[in-house]
Each structure stands twice: as C-alpha cells, then as structure tokens.
Design an enzyme around this catalytic site. Sequence first.
Site, short mmCIF file in Angstrom:
data_model
loop_
_atom_site.label_atom_id
_atom_site.label_comp_id
_atom_site.label_asym_id
_atom_site.label_seq_id
_atom_site.Cartn_x
_atom_site.Cartn_y
_atom_site.Cartn_z
N GLU A 290 -12.82 33.82 -27.80
CA GLU A 290 -13.29 33.91 -26.16
C GLU A 290 -12.20 33.62 -25.29
O GLU A 290 -12.41 33.21 -24.23
CB GLU A 290 -14.44 32.91 -26.16
CG GLU A 290 -15.65 33.06 -27.11
CD GLU A 290 -16.41 34.32 -26.79
OE1 GLU A 290 -16.11 35.02 -26.10
OE2 GLU A 290 -17.51 34.18 -27.61
N HIS B 72 -26.90 31.54 -27.69
CA HIS B 72 -25.56 31.70 -28.25
C HIS B 72 -25.35 30.24 -28.18
O HIS B 72 -24.81 29.50 -28.87
CB HIS B 72 -24.82 32.51 -27.68
CG HIS B 72 -23.28 32.48 -28.15
ND1 HIS B 72 -22.43 33.50 -28.11
CD2 HIS B 72 -22.69 31.63 -28.61
CE1 HIS B 72 -21.13 33.38 -28.58
NE2 HIS B 72 -21.34 32.05 -28.90
N GLU C 201 -31.79 12.41 -13.39
CA GLU C 201 -30.48 12.53 -12.86
C GLU C 201 -29.86 14.19 -13.02
O GLU C 201 -28.72 14.50 -12.72
CB GLU C 201 -29.62 11.46 -13.47
CG GLU C 201 -30.11 10.35 -12.87
CD GLU C 201 -29.26 9.26 -13.14
OE1 GLU C 201 -28.22 9.40 -13.71
OE2 GLU C 201 -29.76 7.96 -12.94
N HIS D 43 -17.06 25.82 -24.50
CA HIS D 43 -18.19 26.65 -24.97
C HIS D 43 -18.57 26.06 -26.32
O HIS D 43 -17.74 25.62 -27.06
CB HIS D 43 -17.57 27.93 -25.27
CG HIS D 43 -18.64 28.93 -26.19
ND1 HIS D 43 -20.11 28.95 -25.80
CD2 HIS D 43 -18.46 29.62 -27.28
CE1 HIS D 43 -20.52 29.54 -26.63
NE2 HIS D 43 -19.53 30.04 -27.70
N HIS E 256 -22.16 25.54 -29.27
CA HIS E 256 -23.37 26.25 -29.74
C HIS E 256 -24.37 25.02 -29.71
O HIS E 256 -24.71 24.26 -30.92
CB HIS E 256 -23.14 26.65 -31.09
CG HIS E 256 -22.21 27.81 -31.27
ND1 HIS E 256 -21.81 28.56 -32.42
CD2 HIS E 256 -21.53 28.59 -30.32
CE1 HIS E 256 -21.01 29.57 -32.23
NE2 HIS E 256 -20.88 29.63 -30.64
O1 2HA Z 1 -16.67 31.22 -33.07
O2 2HA Z 1 -18.15 30.40 -30.49
O3 2HA Z 1 -18.31 32.69 -29.28
C1 2HA Z 1 -16.09 31.15 -31.67
C2 2HA Z 1 -17.31 31.30 -30.99
C3 2HA Z 1 -17.45 32.60 -30.36
ZN ZN Z 2 -19.89 31.09 -29.44
#
Ligand code: 2HA
Ligand code: ZN
Length: 276
Positions: free
Chosen positions: A116, A211, A170, A140, A142
């Site tokens: 990413e 995602h 909050e 990022h 999950h």
């Molecule tokens: O595996 O999270 O979006 C990496 C990620 C791709």
């Molecule tokens: Zn991901």
Amino acid sequence: MAINDLGFFKGFTRMCEDGWLQGWHERNGGNLTYRLTDDEVASARPFFGEPRPWVKMGVTGENLGGSFFLTTGSGKFFRNVCPDPEHSIGIVEINEAGDSYRIMWGLEGDARPTSEFESHYMNHCVAAARTNGADRVIYHAHTPGVIEMSFIVPLTDRDFTRRLWQMMTECVVVFPAGVGVVPWMVPGGPAIANASSELMKTYDTIVWAHHGLFAAGPDFDTTFGLAHTVEKAAQLYVAARAANGGSEDWLNKIEDAGLVQTCHDFNIQINEAFVD
Ligand code: 2HA
Ligand code: ZN
C-alpha cells in the site's frame, strides 16, 4: 548508538507492537509509514547503506519529493517488527519529482515497501498539504469493528460518521470532521490510493469497506489514538445493535444537539454536513 535507539524508530516499532497486540494485524495485514523530519534524516544517515535502485511508483506527489519515510515491508508481519526490524521495515527516499523511491536502510533480503505504499505516499501528500506539513504518520489496520460495520451500515461518509459519533461522547472531539468511506476495492494499487487521497482532503480517517481503517496524524500517539477511538466506537455500535435485537431504534442516545454543544464547548469545528 544503534538505529533502534533513535526516537522516531522506537515510536514506530512500538506502534507496530501496539497494533499487533490489539489484534489488528493478522499475518501480514496492515501497514505503517512515517515521514522523517530533517533532523531525523540526519540522525539516521550514519546507518544508511548503499542506496538501492530507484523504483517508479504508479502515483506522483510533488509536494513531498525529497522526503524520507520509514515504512513497513510488503508481506511482512507486524508481529515480527520488534524482534526483526531489519527484515520487516525500512527507510526509503523519494526522488525530487515525487514519483519514485529507493531503499536506504532495512528491508533486507530483497524486501520491498508495503504493497500500500502508493496509497500511503499519496495520502501523505494530501494530509501534509491539508495540515501545513504537520501530519507525518499514515496507518492502515484491519480493525474488526470497522469491518463488521461495513456489512450493516450504508457505505456513505454521513452514515458511518453519525453512527460512530453517537457511540461515545468524546468521538466527535477526536474526529470532528468525521470519517470518509471507500467502497470495497482491490487493495494495493493506484485506484485505492486515488480514492483514499480524494477523501483525505476532508478527513483524517477513512474506512475501507470490508477491509479496515486508514488514518493520518502528526505523531504516533495521535494517529494510534485516532484509530483506537474509531475502532472502539465501531465495536460499541456492533455490540449495542446486537444487544438491541439488531434494531437501531435506541431507547437512549446522544442527540445531534449534544454533538453540536460538545464541539461548541470544546471550541472545535464539527462537520456540519453530518448533523441535522
Ligand atoms: O497486507 O493490509 O491492504 C497488507 C495490507 C494490504
Ligand atoms: Zn489491508
């Protein structure tokens, strides 16, 4: 002195460990990038090796040309960042044109920056422009609650933002602009990078449907705290809705007037598009 002793390096690896301990980084899930200050680049330079070849990205961002980023590696596990940083993460330099990178430290064994990286780089460009250079972290993860929510809430900025704000007093203070929502997309390329960076003009938090979460901030504490707050609100929403028999007809809730009053009293600007 080792590279592990540098403050930004410690903050980065600690955040990877924190995310792993939250359960947000199964296998190679998630990625983190940090834009170094000039002083941090100088402190890291003694550890740089022979630069590896320039690699062209599928995106261009001129305003951060010449920057250095610490990044997690493609296919690497957050769980392994602290015990094995040399193979799990690396420092890359962006060329002046802002369309290529080269590895200066780490990512050993022919590793590459996160899949990413293009999304991260484009979003760094937009977030830095929106905050006059203050934002340096893109994260990022999950996050399960946010993923669960994307099955049962319409995939609009307004639908997600209102429900998240209403879950915990909050929330509106932590993300007063709200959250953007990207519909399901193939991960890891210029398309999701462009969709996200369009939303990053308005929001520091973006939901990737089915995602996870994409968040920007000035430092590790703020960015991790933002992701943590949004994810906690999402988990509260899913749990409250299940406890309410699946219905959103709440017995009690925070009214819009309460959200507006909170922002007024905290002297912050609420995104007025999302309150009635
Ligand atoms: O595996 O999270 O979006 C990496 C990620 C791709
Ligand atoms: Zn991901």
